[in-house]
Design a protein around this motif. Structure first.
Motif, PDB file in Angstrom:
ATOM      1  N   PRO A   1     -15.686  -6.835  -1.715  1.00 50.86           N
ATOM      2  CA  PRO A   1     -16.992  -6.976  -1.076  1.00 50.86           C
ATOM      3  C   PRO A   1     -17.106  -8.224  -0.206  1.00 50.86           C
ATOM      4  O   PRO A   1     -16.698  -9.315  -0.602  1.00 50.86           O
ATOM      5  N   GLY A   2     -17.648  -8.019   0.980  1.00 55.11           N
ATOM      6  CA  GLY A   2     -17.877  -9.139   1.873  1.00 55.11           C
ATOM      7  C   GLY A   2     -16.631  -9.778   2.434  1.00 55.11           C
ATOM      8  O   GLY A   2     -16.677 -10.887   2.987  1.00 55.11           O
ATOM      9  N   TRP A   3     -15.497  -9.097   2.346  1.00 58.87           N
ATOM     10  CA  TRP A   3     -14.248  -9.654   2.867  1.00 58.87           C
ATOM     11  C   TRP A   3     -14.224  -9.603   4.395  1.00 58.87           C
ATOM     12  O   TRP A   3     -14.834  -8.729   5.016  1.00 58.87           O
ATOM     13  N   LYS A   4     -13.466 -10.528   4.967  1.00 59.79           N
ATOM     14  CA  LYS A   4     -13.130 -10.493   6.387  1.00 59.79           C
ATOM     15  C   LYS A   4     -11.613 -10.355   6.496  1.00 59.79           C
ATOM     16  O   LYS A   4     -10.872 -11.263   6.103  1.00 59.79           O
ATOM     17  N   VAL A   5     -11.189  -9.216   6.988  1.00 59.36           N
ATOM     18  CA  VAL A   5      -9.761  -8.935   7.142  1.00 59.36           C
ATOM     19  C   VAL A   5      -9.506  -8.870   8.637  1.00 59.36           C
ATOM     20  O   VAL A   5      -9.921  -7.927   9.314  1.00 59.36           O
ATOM     21  N   ARG A   6      -8.855  -9.886   9.163  1.00 61.77           N
ATOM     22  CA  ARG A   6      -8.803 -10.054  10.613  1.00 61.77           C
ATOM     23  C   ARG A   6      -7.397 -10.397  11.087  1.00 61.77           C
ATOM     24  O   ARG A   6      -6.696 -11.230  10.500  1.00 61.77           O
ATOM     25  N   ALA A   7      -6.984  -9.752  12.155  1.00 64.26           N
ATOM     26  CA  ALA A   7      -5.776 -10.126  12.896  1.00 64.26           C
ATOM     27  C   ALA A   7      -4.520 -10.113  12.033  1.00 64.26           C
ATOM     28  O   ALA A   7      -3.675 -10.998  12.122  1.00 64.26           O
ATOM     29  N   ASN A   8      -4.388  -9.086  11.205  1.00 63.90           N
ATOM     30  CA  ASN A   8      -3.166  -8.876  10.434  1.00 63.90           C
ATOM     31  C   ASN A   8      -2.375  -7.708  11.019  1.00 63.90           C
ATOM     32  O   ASN A   8      -2.907  -6.894  11.776  1.00 63.90           O
ATOM     33  N   GLU A   9      -1.114  -7.637  10.660  1.00 69.66           N
ATOM     34  CA  GLU A   9      -0.296  -6.458  10.959  1.00 69.66           C
ATOM     35  C   GLU A   9       0.088  -5.831   9.624  1.00 69.66           C
ATOM     36  O   GLU A   9       0.722  -6.480   8.786  1.00 69.66           O
ATOM     37  N   VAL A  10      -0.309  -4.581   9.429  1.00 67.98           N
ATOM     38  CA  VAL A  10      -0.069  -3.878   8.173  1.00 67.98           C
ATOM     39  C   VAL A  10       0.783  -2.666   8.505  1.00 67.98           C
ATOM     40  O   VAL A  10       0.308  -1.713   9.134  1.00 67.98           O
ATOM     41  N   ARG A  11       2.052  -2.671   8.085  1.00 67.83           N
ATOM     42  CA  ARG A  11       3.005  -1.701   8.613  1.00 67.83           C
ATOM     43  C   ARG A  11       4.011  -1.269   7.555  1.00 67.83           C
ATOM     44  O   ARG A  11       4.327  -1.999   6.625  1.00 67.83           O
ATOM     45  N   TRP A  12       4.479  -0.054   7.689  1.00 66.24           N
ATOM     46  CA  TRP A  12       5.597   0.461   6.897  1.00 66.24           C
ATOM     47  C   TRP A  12       5.372   0.288   5.389  1.00 66.24           C
ATOM     48  O   TRP A  12       6.279  -0.105   4.652  1.00 66.24           O
ATOM     49  N   ASN A  13       4.159   0.564   4.948  1.00 62.57           N
ATOM     50  CA  ASN A  13       3.863   0.621   3.518  1.00 62.57           C
ATOM     51  C   ASN A  13       3.824   2.077   3.075  1.00 62.57           C
ATOM     52  O   ASN A  13       3.658   2.989   3.877  1.00 62.57           O
ATOM     53  N   LYS A  14       3.962   2.304   1.775  1.00 62.73           N
ATOM     54  CA  LYS A  14       4.208   3.659   1.299  1.00 62.73           C
ATOM     55  C   LYS A  14       3.033   4.607   1.495  1.00 62.73           C
ATOM     56  O   LYS A  14       3.216   5.745   1.900  1.00 62.73           O
ATOM     57  N   SER A  15       1.818   4.151   1.219  1.00 63.94           N
ATOM     58  CA  SER A  15       0.684   5.082   1.238  1.00 63.94           C
ATOM     59  C   SER A  15      -0.361   4.613   2.239  1.00 63.94           C
ATOM     60  O   SER A  15      -0.179   4.769   3.430  1.00 63.94           O
ATOM     61  N   VAL A  16      -1.454   3.997   1.786  1.00 64.79           N
ATOM     62  CA  VAL A  16      -2.489   3.524   2.697  1.00 64.79           C
ATOM     63  C   VAL A  16      -2.187   2.081   3.087  1.00 64.79           C
ATOM     64  O   VAL A  16      -1.915   1.241   2.224  1.00 64.79           O
ATOM     65  N   GLY A  17      -2.252   1.787   4.365  1.00 64.42           N
ATOM     66  CA  GLY A  17      -1.990   0.414   4.794  1.00 64.42           C
ATOM     67  C   GLY A  17      -3.071  -0.541   4.326  1.00 64.42           C
ATOM     68  O   GLY A  17      -2.837  -1.455   3.537  1.00 64.42           O
TER      69      GLY A  17
END
Length: 465
Positions: free
Chosen positions: A194-210
């Motif tokens: 809750p209330g997180w800020k997820v900014r300017a990341n690269e989320v790649r080549w993970n098994k299920s949901v990035g």
């Protein structure tokens, strides 16, 4: 509107705080500091053996393009005939979850991905099927069979399930590359609270949901690159007023989940609300952007949704939605199990058994169909029976010039729609011929003239050629 060069760690900004270096136990460092602390990962490869669980208002960041990996190296290989084998790396056998495109082999949800010199390898269902670029995991024998010679090369196996997850509020995650996490189907490599800020990341080549939002009310997800994840780029569950803006979500569903009608592709949300705006959602093997199962109060605005294998936008058994000012092109041409070309199969925009939905000002061109409105028998939800009611389609530009492209509505027995509940008005249609039957009304194919005679778009425009 973003391009692929407008999101990711380059836009993270500086980081000043407690340093975490490659080889450090990241979770131990986080545990040793109070709420509100900022942690800065330095450049390099950080192997994450246990999930990082931040405290309230902590920041997990990098300004050095740090890579968090959930994989482990596999080094002890022996040749066995035409393949190579290593033993002792697999977990005990576990149950499968999810729906696969290949529902006979049914291996899409097995979690241990392999990477050869960083390249994702294709899993096969038997040892005899192994060839170059593929692998087979035999859980009973605790053996992995590889079809490419590993000598002098890096072989890595995804092992840790999740990089970062916590139910504590106000966390910021920025500037990280998150890769090779072995999350289960419908679970994320990076899980927002809750209330997180997820900014300017690269989320790649993970098994299920990035990138996954779970009970993440008021989260802000901005300018991330989310690509080449095994099932889905971004998922949102039971999260109110969560905004997803200016991200690039592309090339997800690398591991063969069911393209046409399961939780695979770009983004899917359930039992949630908020805004999805200004994103590029492109070339995902599944639905581009899917609001499904009791979304309530969803604004989908100003996105560019291109070349996804199933619907560009699907708004399904939900209510109080606005789909406006999006550019939606080249979607719905997947040819796998359950794919098709009729209005029952969807289109650029698909509104399925939902109520109080406005579709306005969108550009919908060159999709398998234009705008498909579907009324199906879907049972009950949190506010009663799911029904198709009060749908307004206004001021859109819809191009239908080839194949069997159409716009219109379908209904099945028991889900008949009362008169006046579906309104098409003021739309602009680009057609190959005015005499082409590019419109469908509950099973009847119509020309532009017939569509108007049925009471639709009487003030709309129809351009041929």
């Amino acid at each position: 509107m973003p391009g692929e060069d407008s999101a990711g760690p380059a836009f993270a900004g500086p980081c000043s705080g407690v340093t975490i270096k490659p080889g450090d136990d990241a979770q131990s460092v986080v545990n040793a500091h109070p709420a509100g602390t900022t942690f800065c990962f330095t450049a390099g490869l950080h192997r994450i053996g246990q999930t990082i669980r931040p405290k309230a208002n902590q920041t997990i960041a990098s300004d050095d393009r740090a890579v968090l990996t959930g994989s482990v190296p596999l080094t002890s290989w022996a040749r066995s005939g035409a393949v190579w084998v290593t033993r002792g790396a697999l977990p005990p056998a576990y149950g499968k979850a999810g729906q696969c495109e290949d529902n006979t082999a049914n291996i899409c949800s097995l979690r241990e991905q392999l990477f050869l010199d960083g390249k994702h390898l294709t899993r096969v269902a038997s040892q005899s099927a192994v060839k170059a670029g593929t692998f087979y995991a035999d859980y009973a024998a605790d053996a992995i069979y590889l079809g490419s010679d590993p000598a002098g090369r890096s072989v890595e196996m995804a092992k840790t399930a999740t990089a970062i997850e916590s139910n504590q509020p106000g966390v910021t995650v920025r500037g990280l590359t998150v890769e090779h996490f072995a999350s289960a189907a419908q679970s994320g490599a990076l899980v927002s609270g809750p209330g997180w800020k997820v900014r300017a990341n690269e989320v790649r080549w993970n098994k299920s949901v990035g990138l996954m939002l779970v009970n993440a009310d008021n989260a802000r997800i901005e300018r991330n690159l989310v690509h080449h994840n095994g099932q889905l780029g971004l998922g949102q569950y039971s999260s109110a007023n969560a905004n997803v803006t200016r991200n690039v979500i592309s090339h997800n569903n690398t591991d063969g989940f069911w393209i046409a009608d399961w939780e695979s592709g770009g983004m899917k949300s359930t039992r949630s609300s908020g805004t999805v705006s200004g994103n590029l959602i492109q070339a995902n093997l599944g639905v581009g952007l899917w609001a499904d199962v009791a979304d309530d109060g969803r604004l989908i605005s100003g996105n560019r949704i291109v070349a996804n294998a199933a619907d560009g936008i699907r708004f399904e058994i939900s209510r109080n939605g606005t789909i406006e000012n999006n550019t939606i092109t080249g979607n719905g041409f997947g040819t796998g199990r359950g794919s098709g070309t009729s209005l029952w199969d969807g289109g650029g925009i698909n509104v399925n058994t939902s109520s109080n939905v406005t579709v306005r000002g969108n550009t919908v061109i060159g999709n398998v169909n234009g705008i498909a409105i579907q009324s199906r028998t879907r049972g009950d939800g949190p506010w009663g029976r799911y029904v198709l009611r009060d749908v307004r389609v206004t001021g859109n530009t819809v191009g239908m010039t080839g194949g069997t492209q159409a716009t219109g509505m379908v209904q099945n027995s028991g889900a008949e729609v009362p008169a006046g509940e579906l309104v098409f008005s003021g739309n602009r249609y680009q057609l190959d011929r005015l005499a082409a039957q590019r419109f469908g009304r509950f099973g009847t194919k119509l020309t532009a003239e017939g569509w108007r005679a049925a009471g639709h778009d009487t003030a709309g425009s129809f351009l041929a050629g």
